[in-house]
Design a protein around this motif. Structure first.
Motif, PDB file in Angstrom:
ATOM      1  N   VAL A 241       0.844  -1.201   0.000  1.00  0.00           N
ATOM      2  CA  VAL A 241       0.000   0.000   0.000  1.00  0.00           C
ATOM      3  C   VAL A 241       0.881   1.254   0.000  1.00  0.00           C
ATOM      4  O   VAL A 241       0.615   2.210  -0.732  1.00  0.00           O
ATOM      5  N   TYR A 242       1.961   1.232   0.786  1.00  0.00           N
ATOM      6  CA  TYR A 242       2.887   2.373   0.777  1.00  0.00           C
ATOM      7  C   TYR A 242       3.467   2.582  -0.621  1.00  0.00           C
ATOM      8  O   TYR A 242       3.508   3.702  -1.134  1.00  0.00           O
ATOM      9  N   GLY A 243       3.919   1.492  -1.235  1.00  0.00           N
ATOM     10  CA  GLY A 243       4.511   1.596  -2.569  1.00  0.00           C
ATOM     11  C   GLY A 243       3.538   2.095  -3.619  1.00  0.00           C
ATOM     12  O   GLY A 243       3.923   2.726  -4.608  1.00  0.00           O
ATOM     13  N   THR A 244       2.239   1.836  -3.402  1.00  0.00           N
ATOM     14  CA  THR A 244       1.198   2.322  -4.310  1.00  0.00           C
ATOM     15  C   THR A 244       0.916   3.801  -4.082  1.00  0.00           C
ATOM     16  O   THR A 244       0.762   4.575  -5.032  1.00  0.00           O
ATOM     17  N   LEU A 245       0.849   4.213  -2.803  1.00  0.00           N
ATOM     18  CA  LEU A 245       0.508   5.595  -2.474  1.00  0.00           C
ATOM     19  C   LEU A 245       1.700   6.543  -2.621  1.00  0.00           C
ATOM     20  O   LEU A 245       1.527   7.710  -2.964  1.00  0.00           O
ATOM     21  N   PHE A 246       2.901   6.024  -2.345  1.00  0.00           N
ATOM     22  CA  PHE A 246       4.104   6.876  -2.347  1.00  0.00           C
ATOM     23  C   PHE A 246       5.226   6.240  -3.169  1.00  0.00           C
ATOM     24  O   PHE A 246       6.337   6.037  -2.665  1.00  0.00           O
ATOM     25  N   PRO A 247       4.971   5.898  -4.428  1.00  0.00           N
ATOM     26  CA  PRO A 247       5.977   5.135  -5.190  1.00  0.00           C
ATOM     27  C   PRO A 247       7.318   5.852  -5.312  1.00  0.00           C
ATOM     28  O   PRO A 247       8.378   5.213  -5.248  1.00  0.00           O
ATOM     29  N   SER A 248       7.297   7.166  -5.462  1.00  0.00           N
ATOM     30  CA  SER A 248       8.546   7.903  -5.660  1.00  0.00           C
ATOM     31  C   SER A 248       9.311   8.119  -4.358  1.00  0.00           C
ATOM     32  O   SER A 248      10.420   8.650  -4.370  1.00  0.00           O
ATOM     33  N   HIS A 249       8.715   7.701  -3.226  1.00  0.00           N
ATOM     34  CA  HIS A 249       9.399   7.851  -1.942  1.00  0.00           C
ATOM     35  C   HIS A 249      10.140   6.571  -1.545  1.00  0.00           C
ATOM     36  O   HIS A 249      10.732   6.527  -0.464  1.00  0.00           O
ATOM     37  N   VAL A 250      10.101   5.519  -2.374  1.00  0.00           N
ATOM     38  CA  VAL A 250      10.735   4.241  -2.040  1.00  0.00           C
ATOM     39  C   VAL A 250      12.156   4.204  -2.603  1.00  0.00           C
ATOM     40  O   VAL A 250      12.385   4.548  -3.764  1.00  0.00           O
TER      41      VAL A 250
END
Length: 525
Positions: A241-250
């Protein structure tokens, strides 16, 4: 995902100034497209605020059982991200600095062990205890843990008095009449009511997307431009869910033992899938017990082991061992063997001692410790968070006929866990707050390659979940541990897996294609 019929188990930087580019503008976040601008905007506001404030690291409180040089602190997040300036709650975090040089340091590695309801605060202790598997990663990363919202020290929620919660023996999970089912339905409805009564102010905000937003605020508070993350079990869904909501923050993400992220599976269907997988893994253990009959004297075939388990359950139902261990408590103990290989020997040894006349060993292993007040508070809290997140994350069937039909059908072929799992989740059928729609997990702009690890025989998170996330996260790599079934494999000794995890964390390198590894060593009596 943790599962138990009774209760069980399915877990940095010095605060600095905001690094340029750490926070995306609201319009640029993937979340703005997924969940409407209000929560996305709120997450951005909260992250910017946290980046400026940082974390005031101190020695951990004595009663947290986190020794020096681990440090603890707090990060404030909005209860409701649609109201970023409204009520705030505090998230407990801890860290241990990287063991290598300043030039070796690559930032913070944040950990979530699963649940929902698991605490990640023990993660820095892998450095203190000199866990060899993580020694090289510890040179490069600060190890950071946190209590997710509602858990432990982070505005903990509750659904029932903890001492009442652990009382035993519980009702036999396997119903033998309609009256048995009515009794369990009554308990489930009362539990849902208790959650709303004791924690209703927080329940609507106890969701995986909110915990993912909290994770991004923690990232910002650490002064990190991008997130390095290790999630196990439910922690893989949080990561998805994090990777979906904040992909450019990974920056780097490892997900180990994967919850199926399909919206159709979250969460009712996922639990039905577990029932099938647990039956398979319990069979693996019974075969192993039979192969080691010279040690345990329980049965020379898996069928004989099962017949002896049926006898044990029947005896516990007739007269609970020590007045505390009935069928439900036995199921809870034996589930641990289906979860983790590390439980294979202890559970078989305890059973073997019972057959040799030592009932107390079984009571010690399976009964609740009513004198362990703090442990009981933690157990009740973990179950409350598990229930709150799964019930609030998604729509659940409200028709008892559907629950009854589905679980009766499954129980015919997969009886080990089915009914116990049904009762654990049944509060979701009468949940007292609005249930959400799960995030459509997918690859967003800027998401780097994610490393996925999974054993083929995992019971708590069946293998299909890893395949599904692999399909959804383009460019990801899947490491499959063949013919193994322990839940959570990155902390087990298997060089084929360990070396690849280490290489990914240290250099970002991944194999050019997916990899299949042999199993880790089978436990020896």
């Amino acid at each position: 995902m943790r599962r138990t019929a009774v209760l069980g188990s399915a877990g940095t930087l010095l605060a600095g100034a905001l690094i340029a580019g750490a926070i995306a503008a609201p319009a640029a976040t993937a979340e703005g497209r997924h969940h409407g601008d209000s929560a996305a905007y709120g997450a951005t506001v909260a992250a910017e605020r946290a980046a400026k404030k940082g974390i005031d690291w101190q020695d951990c409180p004595a009663d947290w059982a986190l020794e020096k040089p681990i440090q603890c602190g707090w990060v404030s997040v909005p209860l409701d991200y649609a109201k970023p300036n409204g009520r705030q709650i505090k998230i407990a975090v801890d860290r241990i600095g990287n063991t290598g040089s300043t030039s070796e340091r690559q930032g913070a590695l944040i950990y979530n062990p699963g649940g929902p309801g698991g605490s990640g605060m023990a993660f820095p202790r892998r450095v203190v205890t000199k866990n060899a598997i993580w020694a090289d990663a510890a040179k490069a990363y600060d190890f950071v843990g946190f209590d997710p919202r509602g858990v432990g020290h982070s505005s903990p929620i509750s659904c029932v008095d903890p001492q009442e919660f652990v009382k035993a023996p519980k009702l036999d999970p396997v119903p033998h009449s309609e009256a048995d089912k009515r009794a369990q339905r009554k308990l489930a409805a009362e539990y849902a009511d208790g959650c709303k009564e004791r924690s209703g102010w927080m329940l609507p905000q106890m969701t995986t997307p909110n915990t993912a937003r909290d994770l991004d605020v923690i990232r910002a508070a650490l002064g990190e431009k991008k997130l390095n993350y290790l999630g196990v079990s439910y922690g893989t869904y949080l990561g998805a869910v994090y990777g979906t909501l904040f992909p450019s923050h990974v920056r780097r993400m490892i997900v180990d033992s994967v919850v199926n992220p399909s919206k159709e599976k979250i969460w009712y269907e996922a639990n039905l899938d577990q029932d099938i997988a647990f039956e398979g893994r319990f069979l693996d253990w019974k075969k192993w017990v039979a192969q080691n009959d010279a040690t345990f004297h329980i049965g020379t075939t898996a069928d004989k082991v099962q017949r002896n388990y049926d006898k044990l359950r029947a005896a516990a139902k007739k007269a609970p061992f020590g007045g505390l261990v009935g069928p439900a408590e036995l199921d809870g103990l034996f589930q641990s063997a289906a979860y983790y290989d590390s439980s294979w020997v202890p559970v078989a040894s305890t059973w073997s001692k019972y057959l040799a006349g030592d009932t107390q060993a079984l009571v010690d292993a399976a009964a609740p410790d009513l004198s362990d007040i703090q442990g009981n508070i933690a157990s009740e809290n973990g179950n409350a968070v598990y229930t709150a997140v799964e019930c609030t994350d998604a729509q659940w069937p409200t028709s008892w006929q559907k629950w009854d039909r589905d679980n009766t059908r499954l129980n015919r072929d997969y009886p080990f866990l089915t009914w116990g799992n049904a009762w654990l989740n049944l509060p979701c059928a009468t949940w007292g707050v609005k249930q959400q729609t799960p995030v459509e997990v997918k690859t967003g702009k800027g998401l780097p390659p994610v490393l996925i690890t999974q054993s083929t025989r995992d019971a708590a998170t069946p293998y299909a979940g890893a395949v599904e996330l692999h399909k959804r996260f383009k460019g990801s790599r899947l490491i499959t541990e063949q013919d193994a079934g322990s839940h959570g494999i990155t902390n087990l000794t298997n060089p084929c897996i360990n070396d690849r995890v280490k290489s990914y964390l240290l250099t970002g390198a991944l194999d050019s294609r997916d990899v299949t590894c042999g199993p880790h060593a089978t436990p020896k009596p």
